[in-house]
Design an enzyme around this catalytic site. Structure first.
Site, PDB file in Angstrom:
ATOM      1  N   SER A 120       2.943  -2.346  10.299  1.00  0.00           N
ATOM      2  CA  SER A 120       4.387  -2.435  10.575  1.00  0.00           C
ATOM      3  C   SER A 120       5.010  -3.766  10.163  1.00  0.00           C
ATOM      4  CB  SER A 120       4.679  -2.121  12.049  1.00  0.00           C
ATOM      5  OG  SER A 120       4.301  -0.780  12.347  1.00  0.00           O
ATOM      6  N   GLU A 123      -5.974  -4.884  10.305  1.00  0.00           N
ATOM      7  CA  GLU A 123      -4.934  -3.893  10.567  1.00  0.00           C
ATOM      8  C   GLU A 123      -5.222  -3.190  11.886  1.00  0.00           C
ATOM      9  OE1 GLU A 123      -2.761  -2.674   6.779  1.00  0.00           O
ATOM     10  OE2 GLU A 123      -4.470  -1.341   6.962  1.00  0.00           O
ATOM     11  N   ASN A 145       0.857  -1.184   0.000  1.00  0.00           N
ATOM     12  CA  ASN A 145       0.000   0.000   0.000  1.00  0.00           C
ATOM     13  C   ASN A 145       0.895   1.237   0.000  1.00  0.00           C
ATOM     14  OD1 ASN A 145      -1.897   1.982   0.432  1.00  0.00           O
ATOM     15  ND2 ASN A 145      -2.321   1.423   2.558  1.00  0.00           N
ATOM     16  N   GLU A 171      -6.923   4.982   7.504  1.00  0.00           N
ATOM     17  CA  GLU A 171      -6.655   6.402   7.214  1.00  0.00           C
ATOM     18  C   GLU A 171      -7.850   7.044   6.509  1.00  0.00           C
ATOM     19  OE1 GLU A 171      -2.910   5.788   5.242  1.00  0.00           O
ATOM     20  OE2 GLU A 171      -2.052   5.174   7.164  1.00  0.00           O
ATOM     21  N   HIS A 187      -9.599   1.575   4.400  1.00  0.00           N
ATOM     22  CA  HIS A 187      -8.344   1.712   5.151  1.00  0.00           C
ATOM     23  C   HIS A 187      -8.579   2.664   6.326  1.00  0.00           C
ATOM     24  CE1 HIS A 187      -4.277   2.820   6.243  1.00  0.00           C
ATOM     25  NE2 HIS A 187      -3.906   1.681   5.681  1.00  0.00           N
ATOM     26  N   LYS A 190       0.048   4.259  -0.324  1.00  0.00           N
ATOM     27  CA  LYS A 190      -0.593   5.479   0.211  1.00  0.00           C
ATOM     28  C   LYS A 190      -0.313   6.643  -0.755  1.00  0.00           C
ATOM     29  CE  LYS A 190      -0.197   3.377   4.691  1.00  0.00           C
ATOM     30  NZ  LYS A 190      -0.150   3.490   6.141  1.00  0.00           N
ATOM     31  N   GLY A 202       2.074   2.104  10.743  1.00  0.00           N
ATOM     32  CA  GLY A 202       3.051   3.189  10.631  1.00  0.00           C
ATOM     33  C   GLY A 202       3.754   3.523  11.930  1.00  0.00           C
TER      34      GLY A 202
END
Ligand code: PGA
Length: 254
Positions: free
Chosen positions: A213, A168, A10, A98, A96, A12, A174
Site C-alpha cells: 500500500s 511486504e 509491480n 501472491e 511474492h 502483477k 493491496g
C-alpha cells in the site's frame, strides 16, 4: 555505506502490450531527469520484450515477476533465466506473497531460484513478510528469520549484497493498510540484522525495500526511514503519474 534506493513497480497481471506502451510513454518524460534512484517496472511476461525496447537508454529497468530455477526442461508454462537474459531483462521478483499463497511457491523452490537468478546475472527481488495472524501472535520475527534463512540458503555470503529484499507485510498488500513507520523500520532493520548474521559487509550494502500500500501520499515518510532503501509498489504503480510521484518522493544519497 550509501545504498542507491530502488523504486520497483509491480504490475502483477495488468496491462496488455498496448496499455504498457501507453504507460511507458507517459512515464519516461516524468522520470528522465531522475538521478540517484534506480527505477524498475516488473511486468507480465508478454510485456517484457516491448518494455525492454521502449525503455532502452532510459533510467527505467525491466524486471520479470517470476522464473523457474532450471535453465530449460519439461516445465510446462514456466520461463527460465536464459530466456529473460536474452531479452535484456534486468531482474526478477521472486517469492511474492501472491505466488506463495495462490500458486504454491515454496521456500524450497526459492532456495533454488534466488541463486539461479544471481548466477544468470539477474537482480532478484526476494519478497518476504508475515500474515496478519502471524503479526498478532508476535511471530513476525520468526517468519522473517525462517524465510530469509531458507530462501537465501544457497546464496554465498559474498553475493548476498546483490540480492534485493522486499519486506511486504501480507496484510498491507493491496489493502490500503500501510505499515506504520515503526513497523516498517523495525522489520527491515531486523532483516538487515539477519543478513549481518551471515556477513556484516553485505548487510551494509544489501537493499531492503518496503512494500504494501505504498502511495504518493505516504511514500516520502516511509522512504525516509533509516533502513528502508526503496519500495515495491503494486496498485500505485499502475498509473504513470502516481508511480512517478513516488519516484520523486525518494530521498537520494547524492
Ligand atoms: P500494493 O502491492 O502496493 O498494491 O499493496 C504491493 C505488492 O504486492 O508488491
Amino acid at each position: 555505506m550509501a545504498r542507491t534506493p530502488l523504486i520497483a513497480g509491480n504490475w502483477k497481471m495488468h496491462k496488455t502490450q498496448e496499455q504498457a506502451e501507453e504507460y511507458v510513454q507517459a512515464l519516461l518524460p516524468r522520470v528522465s531527469a531522475v538521478d540517484g534512484v534506480d527505477i524498475a517496472i516488473c511486468v507480465p511476461f508478454t510485456d517484457l520484450q516491448p518494455m525492454v525496447d521502449s525503455t532502452r537508454g532510459s533510467p527505467v529497468e525491466v524486471f520479470a515477476q517470476n522464473m523457474h530455477h532450471a535453465p530449460e526442461g519439461a516445465f510446462t508454462g514456466e520461463i527460465s533465466s536464459p530466456m529473460l537474459i536474452e531479452l535484456d531483462v534486468r531482474g526478477v521478483v521472486l517469492g511474492h506473497s501472491e505466488r506463495r499463497a495462490l500458486f504454491g511457491e515454496t521456500d524450497r523452490a526459492l532456495a533454488l531460484k534466488v541463486p539461479a537468478a544471481l548466477a544468470a546475472g539477474l537482480v532478484p527481488i526476494l519478497c518476504v513478510g508475515e500474515t496478519e495472524e502471524e503479526r498478532d501472535n508476535d511471530e513476525t520475527d520468526r517468519k522473517l528469520r525462517q524465510q530469509i534463512n531458507d530462501d537465501l540458503a544457497g546464496v554465498p555470503d559474498d553475493e548476498l549484497a546483490s540480492v534485493v529484499i522486499a519486506y511486504e507485510p501480507i496484510w498491507a498488500i493491496g489493502t490500503g493498510r500501510v505499515a506504520t513507520d515503526e513497523q516498517a523500520q523495525e522489520a527491515i532493520a531486523f532483516i538487515r540484522a539477519l543478513v549481518a548474521g551471515r556477513d556484516s559487509r553485505a548487510a551494509e550494502s544489501v537493499r531492503i525495500l518496503y512494500g504494501g500500500s505504498v502511495k504518493p501520499e505516504n511514500a516520502s515518510e516511509l522512504l525516509a526511514l533509516e533502513d528502508v532503501d526503496g519500495a515495491l509498489v503494486g496498485g500505485a504503480s499502475l498509473e504513470a503519474e502516481s508511480f512517478a510521484q513516488i519516484v520523486a518522493a525518494t530521498p537520494t544519497t547524492l
